[in-house]
Scaffold this motif. Sequence first.
Motif, PDB file in Angstrom:
ATOM      1  N   MET A  36      20.188  49.778  76.749  1.00 12.03           N
ATOM      2  CA  MET A  36      20.666  48.454  76.345  1.00 12.03           C
ATOM      3  C   MET A  36      21.878  48.572  75.419  1.00 12.03           C
ATOM      4  O   MET A  36      22.874  47.871  75.592  1.00 12.03           O
ATOM      5  CB  MET A  36      19.549  47.666  75.656  1.00 12.03           C
ATOM      6  CG  MET A  36      18.313  47.491  76.483  1.00 12.03           C
ATOM      7  SD  MET A  36      18.632  46.622  78.027  1.00 12.03           S
ATOM      8  CE  MET A  36      16.968  46.424  78.627  1.00 12.03           C
ATOM      9  N   GLU A  37      21.787  49.469  74.457  1.00 14.51           N
ATOM     10  CA  GLU A  37      22.909  49.691  73.536  1.00 14.51           C
ATOM     11  C   GLU A  37      24.122  50.237  74.296  1.00 14.51           C
ATOM     12  O   GLU A  37      25.252  49.810  74.068  1.00 14.51           O
ATOM     13  CB  GLU A  37      22.497  50.656  72.425  1.00 14.51           C
ATOM     14  CG  GLU A  37      23.581  50.893  71.401  1.00 14.51           C
ATOM     15  CD  GLU A  37      23.150  51.850  70.303  1.00 14.51           C
ATOM     16  OE1 GLU A  37      24.052  52.374  69.621  1.00 14.51           O
ATOM     17  OE2 GLU A  37      21.939  52.086  70.117  1.00 14.51           O
ATOM     18  N   TYR A  38      23.869  51.175  75.193  1.00 16.01           N
ATOM     19  CA  TYR A  38      24.951  51.733  75.997  1.00 16.01           C
ATOM     20  C   TYR A  38      25.641  50.638  76.811  1.00 16.01           C
ATOM     21  O   TYR A  38      26.866  50.527  76.828  1.00 16.01           O
ATOM     22  CB  TYR A  38      24.416  52.829  76.930  1.00 16.01           C
ATOM     23  CG  TYR A  38      25.467  53.329  77.883  1.00 16.01           C
ATOM     24  CD1 TYR A  38      26.402  54.274  77.482  1.00 16.01           C
ATOM     25  CD2 TYR A  38      25.556  52.832  79.181  1.00 16.01           C
ATOM     26  CE1 TYR A  38      27.395  54.723  78.338  1.00 16.01           C
ATOM     27  CE2 TYR A  38      26.544  53.275  80.049  1.00 16.01           C
ATOM     28  CZ  TYR A  38      27.455  54.223  79.625  1.00 16.01           C
ATOM     29  OH  TYR A  38      28.441  54.642  80.480  1.00 16.01           O
ATOM     30  N   ALA A  39      24.850  49.812  77.482  1.00 15.42           N
ATOM     31  CA  ALA A  39      25.406  48.746  78.320  1.00 15.42           C
ATOM     32  C   ALA A  39      26.257  47.795  77.489  1.00 15.42           C
ATOM     33  O   ALA A  39      27.371  47.417  77.899  1.00 15.42           O
ATOM     34  CB  ALA A  39      24.284  47.996  79.029  1.00 15.42           C
ATOM     35  N   GLU A  40      25.746  47.410  76.331  1.00  9.83           N
ATOM     36  CA  GLU A  40      26.511  46.507  75.467  1.00  9.83           C
ATOM     37  C   GLU A  40      27.823  47.147  75.030  1.00  9.83           C
ATOM     38  O   GLU A  40      28.876  46.509  75.048  1.00  9.83           O
ATOM     39  CB  GLU A  40      25.669  46.129  74.243  1.00  9.83           C
ATOM     40  CG  GLU A  40      26.346  45.111  73.366  1.00  9.83           C
ATOM     41  CD  GLU A  40      25.499  44.678  72.184  1.00  9.83           C
ATOM     42  OE1 GLU A  40      26.091  44.206  71.196  1.00  9.83           O
ATOM     43  OE2 GLU A  40      24.262  44.810  72.233  1.00  9.83           O
ATOM     44  N   LYS A  41      27.768  48.413  74.680  1.00 12.34           N
ATOM     45  CA  LYS A  41      28.957  49.139  74.200  1.00 12.34           C
ATOM     46  C   LYS A  41      30.059  49.178  75.254  1.00 12.34           C
ATOM     47  O   LYS A  41      31.233  49.017  74.944  1.00 12.34           O
ATOM     48  CB  LYS A  41      28.565  50.552  73.792  1.00 12.34           C
ATOM     49  CG  LYS A  41      29.702  51.382  73.262  1.00 12.34           C
ATOM     50  CD  LYS A  41      29.225  52.759  72.837  1.00 12.34           C
ATOM     51  CE  LYS A  41      30.365  53.581  72.278  1.00 12.34           C
ATOM     52  NZ  LYS A  41      29.906  54.905  71.849  1.00 12.34           N
ATOM     53  N   VAL A  42      29.680  49.388  76.513  1.00 11.45           N
ATOM     54  CA  VAL A  42      30.703  49.535  77.563  1.00 11.45           C
ATOM     55  C   VAL A  42      30.986  48.246  78.322  1.00 11.45           C
ATOM     56  O   VAL A  42      31.889  48.221  79.152  1.00 11.45           O
ATOM     57  CB  VAL A  42      30.366  50.681  78.544  1.00 11.45           C
ATOM     58  CG1 VAL A  42      30.256  52.007  77.812  1.00 11.45           C
ATOM     59  CG2 VAL A  42      29.129  50.394  79.352  1.00 11.45           C
ATOM     60  N   GLY A  43      30.217  47.185  78.053  1.00 13.65           N
ATOM     61  CA  GLY A  43      30.501  45.896  78.685  1.00 13.65           C
ATOM     62  C   GLY A  43      29.715  45.606  79.946  1.00 13.65           C
ATOM     63  O   GLY A  43      30.108  44.755  80.738  1.00 13.65           O
ATOM     64  N   ILE A  44      28.600  46.297  80.148  1.00 12.33           N
ATOM     65  CA  ILE A  44      27.735  46.029  81.299  1.00 12.33           C
ATOM     66  C   ILE A  44      26.787  44.899  80.890  1.00 12.33           C
ATOM     67  O   ILE A  44      26.123  44.983  79.862  1.00 12.33           O
ATOM     68  CB  ILE A  44      26.940  47.288  81.697  1.00 12.33           C
ATOM     69  CG1 ILE A  44      27.909  48.393  82.143  1.00 12.33           C
ATOM     70  CG2 ILE A  44      25.914  46.981  82.774  1.00 12.33           C
ATOM     71  CD1 ILE A  44      27.253  49.758  82.279  1.00 12.33           C
ATOM     72  N   THR A  45      26.737  43.843  81.681  1.00 14.94           N
ATOM     73  CA  THR A  45      25.934  42.672  81.328  1.00 14.94           C
ATOM     74  C   THR A  45      24.452  42.904  81.605  1.00 14.94           C
ATOM     75  O   THR A  45      24.074  43.806  82.358  1.00 14.94           O
ATOM     76  CB  THR A  45      26.391  41.437  82.125  1.00 14.94           C
ATOM     77  OG1 THR A  45      26.074  41.649  83.518  1.00 14.94           O
ATOM     78  CG2 THR A  45      27.872  41.162  81.953  1.00 14.94           C
ATOM     79  N   ASN A  46      23.635  42.040  81.015  1.00 12.69           N
ATOM     80  CA  ASN A  46      22.186  42.104  81.272  1.00 12.69           C
ATOM     81  C   ASN A  46      21.891  41.861  82.747  1.00 12.69           C
ATOM     82  O   ASN A  46      20.977  42.464  83.305  1.00 12.69           O
ATOM     83  CB  ASN A  46      21.440  41.085  80.409  1.00 12.69           C
ATOM     84  CG  ASN A  46      21.392  41.500  78.956  1.00 12.69           C
ATOM     85  OD1 ASN A  46      21.561  42.657  78.610  1.00 12.69           O
ATOM     86  ND2 ASN A  46      21.177  40.536  78.076  1.00 12.69           N
TER      87      ASN A  46
END
Length: 108
Positions: A36-46
Amino acid sequence: MASSRRSRSEEITLAQFLENCKTSGEKAIPEDDPVMEYAEKVGITNEMLAVAWAEFKAAYLPTSKRYKDWRQTFRNAVRRNWYKLWFLAEGQVAAWTTAGEQARRAAA
């Protein structure tokens, strides 16, 4: 040789992992998982993560593939964009690829 057998016995299928999660009341991918943190950092949405999870399950549920840590395997799938669902451009959040849009529609 014994350690190899012991290691294999700790590996489970995705179906077994999901059943264990259900039995213990855990989410397969908890909200505090590092993905979740990784996705937020790189801009991958939920939504993209949800579609990636759907693709991951579609790929692995019908198989007898066994892993010790299915959460880590999913993190690897996201970090390496195994299913080519999104692309990243400088200064922008992730956007759907054609394959991603197709998977998004199928998961809806």
